[in-house]
Design a protein around this motif. Sequence first.
Motif, PDB file in Angstrom:
ATOM      1  N   ASP A  89       0.821  -1.344   0.085  1.00  0.00           N
ATOM      2  CA  ASP A  89      -0.055   0.088  -0.062  1.00  0.00           C
ATOM      3  C   ASP A  89       1.151   1.197  -0.060  1.00  0.00           C
ATOM      4  O   ASP A  89       0.399   2.220  -0.705  1.00  0.00           O
ATOM      5  N   THR A  90       2.163   1.206   0.851  1.00  0.00           N
ATOM      6  CA  THR A  90       2.909   2.401   0.831  1.00  0.00           C
ATOM      7  C   THR A  90       3.561   2.564  -0.595  1.00  0.00           C
ATOM      8  O   THR A  90       3.478   3.734  -1.027  1.00  0.00           O
ATOM      9  N   ALA A  91       3.980   1.540  -1.315  1.00  0.00           N
ATOM     10  CA  ALA A  91       4.464   1.658  -2.473  1.00  0.00           C
ATOM     11  C   ALA A  91       3.253   2.365  -3.624  1.00  0.00           C
ATOM     12  O   ALA A  91       3.808   3.042  -4.453  1.00  0.00           O
ATOM     13  N   ASP A  92       2.063   1.718  -3.536  1.00  0.00           N
ATOM     14  CA  ASP A  92       1.245   2.340  -4.311  1.00  0.00           C
ATOM     15  C   ASP A  92       1.000   3.692  -3.971  1.00  0.00           C
ATOM     16  O   ASP A  92       0.671   4.605  -4.973  1.00  0.00           O
ATOM     17  N   GLY A  93       0.772   4.190  -2.828  1.00  0.00           N
ATOM     18  CA  GLY A  93       0.588   5.589  -2.223  1.00  0.00           C
ATOM     19  C   GLY A  93       2.001   6.577  -3.017  1.00  0.00           C
ATOM     20  O   GLY A  93       1.746   7.691  -3.566  1.00  0.00           O
ATOM     21  N   LEU A  94       3.213   5.937  -2.812  1.00  0.00           N
ATOM     22  CA  LEU A  94       4.171   6.887  -3.152  1.00  0.00           C
ATOM     23  C   LEU A  94       4.389   6.662  -4.739  1.00  0.00           C
ATOM     24  O   LEU A  94       4.602   7.905  -5.388  1.00  0.00           O
ATOM     25  N   GLY A  95       3.997   5.655  -5.324  1.00  0.00           N
ATOM     26  CA  GLY A  95       3.981   5.549  -6.918  1.00  0.00           C
ATOM     27  C   GLY A  95       2.929   6.286  -7.616  1.00  0.00           C
ATOM     28  O   GLY A  95       3.224   6.634  -8.653  1.00  0.00           O
ATOM     29  N   SER A  96       1.916   6.791  -6.820  1.00  0.00           N
ATOM     30  CA  SER A  96       0.897   7.241  -7.574  1.00  0.00           C
ATOM     31  C   SER A  96       1.380   8.669  -7.996  1.00  0.00           C
ATOM     32  O   SER A  96       0.688   9.318  -8.712  1.00  0.00           O
ATOM     33  N   ALA A  97       2.071   9.507  -7.131  1.00  0.00           N
ATOM     34  CA  ALA A  97       2.662  10.857  -7.282  1.00  0.00           C
ATOM     35  C   ALA A  97       1.564  11.762  -7.251  1.00  0.00           C
ATOM     36  O   ALA A  97       1.470  12.812  -7.799  1.00  0.00           O
ATOM     37  N   LYS A  98       0.401  11.381  -6.410  1.00  0.00           N
ATOM     38  CA  LYS A  98      -0.589  12.201  -6.366  1.00  0.00           C
ATOM     39  C   LYS A  98      -0.504  13.050  -4.888  1.00  0.00           C
ATOM     40  O   LYS A  98       0.141  12.571  -4.109  1.00  0.00           O
ATOM     41  N   PRO A  99      -1.453  14.010  -4.783  1.00  0.00           N
ATOM     42  CA  PRO A  99      -1.017  14.776  -3.607  1.00  0.00           C
ATOM     43  C   PRO A  99      -1.596  14.011  -2.305  1.00  0.00           C
ATOM     44  O   PRO A  99      -2.099  12.789  -2.508  1.00  0.00           O
ATOM     45  N   ALA A 100      -1.193  14.368  -1.150  1.00  0.00           N
ATOM     46  CA  ALA A 100      -1.057  13.509   0.022  1.00  0.00           C
ATOM     47  C   ALA A 100      -2.443  12.985   0.245  1.00  0.00           C
ATOM     48  O   ALA A 100      -2.716  11.717   0.652  1.00  0.00           O
ATOM     49  N   GLU A 101      -3.582  13.562   0.350  1.00  0.00           N
ATOM     50  CA  GLU A 101      -4.889  13.234   0.529  1.00  0.00           C
ATOM     51  C   GLU A 101      -5.287  12.095  -0.652  1.00  0.00           C
ATOM     52  O   GLU A 101      -5.901  11.337  -0.261  1.00  0.00           O
ATOM     53  N   ASP A 102      -4.973  12.330  -1.842  1.00  0.00           N
ATOM     54  CA  ASP A 102      -5.314  11.277  -2.641  1.00  0.00           C
ATOM     55  C   ASP A 102      -4.444   9.936  -2.432  1.00  0.00           C
ATOM     56  O   ASP A 102      -5.050   9.086  -2.666  1.00  0.00           O
TER      57      ASP A 102
END
Length: 260
Positions: A89-102
């Motif tokens: 999940d952390t990899a998906d969050g970081l890899g998304s390159a989206k703002p923090a909330e997204d």
Amino acid sequence: MPRTSPADGIRFAFGTLTALPVRVTRWDREAARGGMQCAPLAGLVVGLCAAGAGGVLTALGAGPLLAATATAAAPAALTRGLHLDGLADTADGLGSAKPAEDALRIMKQSDIGPFGVITLLFVLLAQVAVLFQLYERSWTEGAVGAVVSATAARLALTLAARAGVPPARPEGLGAAVAGVVPRGRALLVTALVVCGAAAAGAPLGASGVVRAAAAVVLALGAAEVLLRHCVRRFGGVTGDVFGGLAETAATAALVVLALG
């Protein structure tokens, strides 16, 4: 509320960081403080179980690859894959390159995206590859690797829960444990674990002592890099970030043990 006892902290550590049948009797900041300080103890037990799995297979005549696979699988089984899920999940969050909330919303979704899958694949491959190399040398080296990496993984959580590290969300495990460990206590626990790792490497000679201690220190360095990046990207830590830190530290520790 009665004063927190050491047993409350131990129950918190094992009840939240492992799948062992331990009932958490208190869920407050004081219990969380004791629990995160005891996190390396939970890691030690997980590591011993992992080493035991590899040892049983080795005694039954299995080769180093099967022993390595079982040793890597044991921590996942003993945590119900909690830390691996957090890593993905952390990899998906970081890899998304989206703002923090997204990015945080992506991390809360039940599915795993491509970044998570790729990260899990290479992390598990690295862990099995290193453990295979260690078991090929001797069961003792494989056992030391299992114990040191699992303990270093949970020590990274102690440091990530130190004072000054904010939660990214107002709820969840990250919010429950963020900032609960005083910095001085975190450093004391770190020193104890490094000394313990050095002792664990003693059966492998002087080089084993140095490599085991260095494995913990460098594993913490790798986890700290990830922690700071996550705090910048997400505004703080979450339960998923804690899982990612644990797997990062475990893998880094194993890689160091494989060198030399």
